[in-house]
Write a protein that holds these residues in place. Sequence first.
Motif, PDB file in Angstrom:
ATOM      1  N   ILE A 181      20.233 -43.771 -60.332  1.00 37.95           N
ATOM      2  CA  ILE A 181      21.180 -44.095 -59.265  1.00 37.95           C
ATOM      3  C   ILE A 181      22.611 -44.077 -59.788  1.00 37.95           C
ATOM      4  O   ILE A 181      23.517 -43.497 -59.176  1.00 37.95           O
TER       5      ILE A 181
ATOM      6  N   GLN B 112      19.421 -41.364 -53.130  1.00 40.40           N
ATOM      7  CA  GLN B 112      20.275 -42.528 -53.314  1.00 40.40           C
ATOM      8  C   GLN B 112      19.468 -43.821 -53.462  1.00 40.40           C
ATOM      9  O   GLN B 112      20.031 -44.855 -53.798  1.00 40.40           O
TER      10      GLN B 112
ATOM     11  N   ARG C 130      23.851 -40.502 -60.630  1.00 35.38           N
ATOM     12  CA  ARG C 130      24.238 -39.735 -59.436  1.00 35.38           C
ATOM     13  C   ARG C 130      25.628 -40.136 -58.964  1.00 35.38           C
ATOM     14  O   ARG C 130      26.451 -39.285 -58.598  1.00 35.38           O
ATOM     15  N   LYS C 131      25.882 -41.439 -58.956  1.00 35.86           N
ATOM     16  CA  LYS C 131      27.198 -41.906 -58.522  1.00 35.86           C
ATOM     17  C   LYS C 131      28.300 -41.354 -59.421  1.00 35.86           C
ATOM     18  O   LYS C 131      29.348 -40.900 -58.946  1.00 35.86           O
TER      19      LYS C 131
END
Length: 769
Positions: free
Chosen positions: A740, A539, A743-744
């Motif tokens: 990032i 993250q 991934r979200k």
Amino acid sequence: MKISSFSDGIHITYPRSVTVSLSNAVLPEAIFRNQPALAFAERMQDAVNPKVFLQRGIKPCCTLRLDTLQSQHPANKAAVELSVDLAYGEDSVIFQMGDGLALWTPPATYLPFGGRDPSGRSCLRRAIFRVGAAGAGSATREQILFVFRFSKADLRTSKSATRHVRSITRGSTTNRSNDDTLGNVGKRSVPWEEVDIDSSRRDAGFLSDKSTGMGYIEQNSAFRGIFSSIDSAADTAEAPPMEDAAPLPPPLPPPASQQPQTVTAYVRAEMDDEVVLNHASTLTVAISREELESLESSVSQSGSGEFRTGRKMLVELIVRSNFLLLGDETGCREIDIPEAGSTAELFFNLKACEPGESSILVIARQDQVPIVKLELKPVVVASKTHTPKKASAASHTEEPRPLQKPLHQFWIREIRNEQGISYEYRINSHELRIQEFSVTDPFKGDRAAYVNNLYAIIEEKWAANKRDRQNFLQELRAFGADLFDQLIPLSLQKVLWKYRKQFNGIQVISTEPFIPWELVHLKNPAKKGMPKEECFLGQLGITRWLMGAGTNGWPTESITVRQKRAHYVIPDYDSTSLKLPEAAEEALFLDEHFHARPVSPELHVVRNLVSTPGSFDLLHFACHGEADPDNIGHSVLLLNGRMVEGSYEPERFSETVAARFSDFEAPDGNRPLITVNACQTGRAGYKLTGIGGFANAFLNAGAGAFIGALWSVGDAPARTFTETLYTGLLKGSDLSEAIIEARKASRKAGDATWLAYVAYGHPHLVLKT
């Protein structure tokens, strides 16, 4: 002058008439015979009892042999300076034997030193010894130096350590002036093993040669008792408590003439081309500001690069296969840039453990960027087949570009020596002013089997919890916290936890091919249980790089994707069980945004494509992948196939084929981006000749970045991840920022494996079109 550094924080500066090598000589026990408590000259900051070395089993930390080709002219002297890095509360002494002398020698002086030795200890000062190494005549002279480094607390004893130095002579004790060199001890021969120490104390005074820092026995009554007289009560009196040395003040800034400047440093690595199985060999790295000569019987090449004076150069060894680091050798040295006219030599000791060709990388870097990479390929054999010659070294150098933004770096180097397998960690962040270093204890058990089992459990849990994402997330957090506790030393756990909200875009550069660093979950090491907040490394925008991969062991900061230079490989499986409906949508996205062209998903077509330099800027695979759980190096991508005896058999594009045929070194220097959107294709593992896996195969072939999945991913979230990643890069986000956001988006798409993706590349990588 030449400079040699050894694994114990020991450095020696010597003229070219002197040869320095490690010695297997054993310290004779006779030197301790009949000796009461001994002390060293007045320059020692505390009295020391060498007899305690024997009593408490303290052994030399390093034994060196000096061979000196003596000058024909008596006035020509060879000055040798030995320095020993000392941590808080430590001191050092040497025992010198040879050429008519056998004596203890204290440091000539101490110098402040702020740095770490090769084992990672923080050092405050250096003990400096000056050794005379020449005399008259034309013969070669041999000396053995036994170097002791000890904690003064280890030598505390109830017996007094008196302020007097006694030496043992083997040769002359004739009169001479105190500026004589050590080599001119004289004529009368006395076997040193037979010297009675107490009678020597009565009959001899101790002299110290200020030019060499060495002491010797002199039978001139004028010098008897020059430092102190010894009475019979001295050996039984209680010794005063010994206090640790206070930290030294920081050194004054250098004068303007010595301010840091950029200089060219030449680096040469060499070792025997053949090493017998289970035998030791020494790999030597020479560093100089002058171009280094090619050695006889050597076909090695020297690399060079631009370094800044006043900053440390870090030289690291990456042993990929067939060798172990000998003893507790760590394969890392930190040195100053040699002065003009000097050559620094670093010695690394290795042991041949498996037959066959090896690959050993030598990387010289400064601050956050590697500058020179050398590769040696010695062969381990059952017996010598020819007269030894030096192994060839392919050199790779590249002018390091100034970093556009500071990096948060996490260097992880695997150390495989006779003690076991350990990890060396370095956290480096100029922005946060962090410089942390730690080495783990040797791991117990098979860590590769441990991680493989971890992947198996993750996939098992994912299959059982496809509809319970929250439960699976908690399972991942528990696994990540376990990795955090087991793999990362406590001192670094505290740093990572303290700065977790300031780390944005962590660059992990590692040699290990197993650990899913994205899955590591940070937690407060001072508290039990899990934190309420989610804090996976994944993250924090983690991107990876394999240490030593690529042209110079460093990822590119930009990739240009030009018209008609983007391609995709998306099989149309005839088997219903292999169909990937979302893959067709990926093809439409690539065509719309990159004008990408399809590549026929056949083995010979894909093989020809990757073996042609400059044939593409972006290559996207959307297919199934397989990896042998016992040997991750045997990973394959499933291409189109055909029916064989009633069953569908897809063609397999293996990691081995990718490693052998891939060549992405385009003439214009552009390095492609490769994405493999498949199951279990992001892991890398050891195979017989080194590190396997598609990541390593493609990066070493010249890829600028590689995106893959560590374990099984769903079809729809896989498409969501890659489309979000590409969109972010096209809008100007760097790789870390795009990862990032991808991934979200993947997490929101309904899949619990949003942490499965791994990105190899520079965290500040930008995509240009």
